[in-house]
Structure formats: C-alpha cells, structure tokens
Design a protein around this motif. Structure first.
Motif, PDB file in Angstrom:
ATOM      1  N   GLN A 252      39.077  44.667  31.509  1.00 14.08           N
ATOM      2  CA  GLN A 252      40.328  43.904  31.219  1.00 14.08           C
ATOM      3  C   GLN A 252      41.062  43.612  32.616  1.00 14.08           C
ATOM      4  OE1 GLN A 252      42.357  43.928  27.720  1.00 14.08           O
ATOM      5  NE2 GLN A 252      43.755  42.668  28.181  1.00 14.08           N
ATOM      6  N   ASN A 253      41.088  44.886  33.396  1.00 12.75           N
ATOM      7  CA  ASN A 253      41.612  44.722  34.644  1.00 12.75           C
ATOM      8  C   ASN A 253      40.955  43.716  35.619  1.00 12.75           C
ATOM      9  OD1 ASN A 253      42.042  48.209  34.892  1.00 12.75           O
ATOM     10  ND2 ASN A 253      43.378  46.688  34.026  1.00 12.75           N
TER      11      ASN A 253
ATOM     12  N   LYS B 219      41.913  49.368  41.148  1.00  8.42           N
ATOM     13  CA  LYS B 219      42.427  48.032  40.668  1.00  8.42           C
ATOM     14  C   LYS B 219      41.545  47.594  39.530  1.00  8.42           C
ATOM     15  CE  LYS B 219      44.284  44.061  43.272  1.00  8.42           C
ATOM     16  NZ  LYS B 219      44.025  43.454  44.457  1.00  8.42           N
ATOM     17  N   PHE B 220      40.400  47.936  39.399  1.00 12.82           N
ATOM     18  CA  PHE B 220      39.400  47.267  38.381  1.00 12.82           C
ATOM     19  C   PHE B 220      38.816  48.317  37.365  1.00 12.82           C
ATOM     20  CE2 PHE B 220      38.705  44.259  42.557  1.00 12.82           C
ATOM     21  CZ  PHE B 220      39.124  43.313  41.676  1.00 12.82           C
TER      22      PHE B 220
ATOM     23  N   GLU C 198      41.510  38.797  38.667  1.00 12.83           N
ATOM     24  CA  GLU C 198      40.502  37.786  39.174  1.00 12.83           C
ATOM     25  C   GLU C 198      41.550  36.504  38.640  1.00 12.83           C
ATOM     26  OE1 GLU C 198      36.052  39.156  40.409  1.00 12.83           O
ATOM     27  OE2 GLU C 198      36.215  38.022  38.405  1.00 12.83           O
ATOM     28  N   LYS C 199      41.886  36.530  37.540  1.00 20.47           N
ATOM     29  CA  LYS C 199      42.646  35.445  37.079  1.00 20.47           C
ATOM     30  C   LYS C 199      43.869  34.876  38.046  1.00 20.47           C
ATOM     31  CE  LYS C 199      44.921  33.261  33.259  1.00 20.47           C
ATOM     32  NZ  LYS C 199      45.445  33.595  31.713  1.00 20.47           N
ATOM     33  N   GLU C 200      44.511  36.026  38.444  1.00 15.69           N
ATOM     34  CA  GLU C 200      45.422  35.990  39.553  1.00 15.69           C
ATOM     35  C   GLU C 200      45.113  35.431  41.211  1.00 15.69           C
ATOM     36  OE1 GLU C 200      48.749  38.946  40.734  1.00 15.69           O
ATOM     37  OE2 GLU C 200      49.122  38.302  38.481  1.00 15.69           O
ATOM     38  N   MET C 201      43.723  35.963  41.186  1.00 14.11           N
ATOM     39  CA  MET C 201      43.335  36.081  42.594  1.00 14.11           C
ATOM     40  C   MET C 201      42.640  34.564  42.744  1.00 14.11           C
ATOM     41  SD  MET C 201      41.193  39.562  43.192  1.00 14.11           S
ATOM     42  CE  MET C 201      39.936  38.602  44.023  1.00 14.11           C
TER      43      MET C 201
ATOM     44  N   LYS D 109      40.906  49.741  22.989  1.00 14.61           N
ATOM     45  CA  LYS D 109      39.648  48.599  23.532  1.00 14.61           C
ATOM     46  C   LYS D 109      39.611  48.304  24.892  1.00 14.61           C
ATOM     47  CE  LYS D 109      39.169  46.386  19.029  1.00 14.61           C
ATOM     48  NZ  LYS D 109      39.181  45.129  18.073  1.00 14.61           N
ATOM     49  N   GLN D 110      40.100  49.364  25.602  1.00 16.33           N
ATOM     50  CA  GLN D 110      40.261  49.156  27.077  1.00 16.33           C
ATOM     51  C   GLN D 110      38.754  49.778  27.500  1.00 16.33           C
ATOM     52  OE1 GLN D 110      42.368  47.633  29.341  1.00 16.33           O
ATOM     53  NE2 GLN D 110      43.646  46.901  27.796  1.00 16.33           N
ATOM     54  N   ILE D 111      37.921  48.957  27.995  1.00 15.26           N
ATOM     55  CA  ILE D 111      36.757  49.589  28.281  1.00 15.26           C
ATOM     56  C   ILE D 111      36.591  50.005  29.770  1.00 15.26           C
ATOM     57  CG2 ILE D 111      34.138  48.967  28.429  1.00 15.26           C
ATOM     58  CD1 ILE D 111      34.958  46.782  26.156  1.00 15.26           C
TER      59      ILE D 111
END
Length: 209
Positions: free
Chosen positions: A71-72, A66-67, A77-80, A15-17
C-alpha cells in the motif's frame, strides 16, 4: 512441493502486506510456468512475472522504510508520479504481477475443485481456459488471445503437471491436491487484498497488452 517451498506470511487483520516477505515468497513461483510446457506461450508469462517482481524489488530497495508495505508503494508513487500514475513504476508492475498470479491461482483452484472435461478427465484445458478468461483475456489483444487459446491443446496432462509440481516424484493425486489446497488457502487472501487495494485506490487499468 514446488508451491509450498517458500511460505507466504498470513494476511494481517489490517490487510497491509509487507513488501519484502511478499516479494521473497512470490519469487519462488515463476518456475510453475515451466510445468505447463508450451514455452512459446508460458515463457513470456513467466518472464513477465519475473520482470515485474524485479521492478517492484528495485523500487523497494531504493527506500525500504518508505516502501515497507504494498500500500505504501501505491500511495508514495501516486504522489511522486502525478498524472502518469498508475501506469508507471512498481504500481504498474504489481498490477501485471497480480494478474499473472491470478491466472495461476484460478487454474490451480479449478484443478483442486475437480473441474474437468468428463470425456478427457486427465486434460487441463478446461481449467486453463477458465483461468485465462478470468485473469488475463480482457487485457490481451486479438493476437495474444489467439495464441493462448491455441496453447491449451499443448498443455501437459493433469497427472504430468502434478508430477512436475512434486519435482518429478510419484505422489498420490489426492496428496498433491491437498498441497495445492494448502497453498491456495495461504495465497488467495493475499491476492484478494491486493485486488481490493487497486479497486479502492482507483489504480486498476484495463488497457490491452
């Protein structure tokens, strides 16, 4: 014809799009909203969809490795962004993009399933209201809700919508419905996976626009 112009890649088992193929396929969908007429209501939805695709694309282009997947994007972005996340960046853009897509898919699914007002079988009000209730209504303030509810009276006939989706060609209704069905079978699993990802990562927000 309009919907099948650019194919979506099948959803992989994990499910990694992948971001780029997803954005390239989805970039062909905003013209769908032109087929609904009523510019005052659907132009903003179309502009919103287009704008959100551009925002996600800009983030992706800043660092494609990176993107690489959607999901990446959420994880990085959660970390950033720390406490500002998820109401920021491509995470927020994708949140609204998926809602616009959900409206579109529920509307098409409802038409494809043959749901209709028996007294007015060529109207698509029933389908549009169902799509609005499910996908967008709870995120809209009172004014936007009134605008949308009023807009269903200016929607095109089902036959005109199908003709617009066929780019003006006269095609048998069952053929058009079959194409819609093909489109839905490809895109629905992808959209479901995006919704699931937002739930798992606790990235869904319910504030009103």
């Amino acid at each position: 014809a309009l919907l099948l112009e650019h194919e979506f890649k099948p959803l992989p088992a994990d499910k990694q799009i992948e971001t780029l193929p997803f954005l390239e396929a989805v970039a062909h969908l905003p013209p769908f909203f032109d087929c609904l007429g009523t510019p005052i209501v659907y132009s903003p939805v179309k502009a919103d969809l287009t704008g959100n695709i551009k925002k996600i694309r800009a983030v992706y282009d800043s660092n494609p490795a990176k993107f690489k997947t959607l999901q990446n994007i959420l994880e990085v972005e959660k970390e950033m962004h720390g406490s500002a996340w998820p109401k920021t960046g491509a995470t927020l853009a994708l949140m609204w993009l998926k809602r616009g897509l959900k409206f579109m898919l529920v509307l098409l699914q409802s038409i494809s399933d043959g749901e209709r007002d028996e007294e007015h079988p060529n109207l698509i009000r029933v389908n549009a209201m169902k799509a609005y209730e499910i996908a967008l209504k709870k995120y809209h303030g009172w004014m936007l809700q009134k605008l949308f509810t009023g807009s269903v009276y200016a929607l095109p006939y089902k036959s005109d919508l199908l003709k617009a989706l066929e780019k003006g060609k006269e095609v048998k209704e069952e053929e058009s419905i079959e194409k819609i069905h093909q489109f839905l079978s490809r895109v629905t699993p992808i959209l479901d996976a995006i919704y699931e990802m937002y739930t798992k990562m606790n990235a869904e927000l319910s504030y009103k626009a």
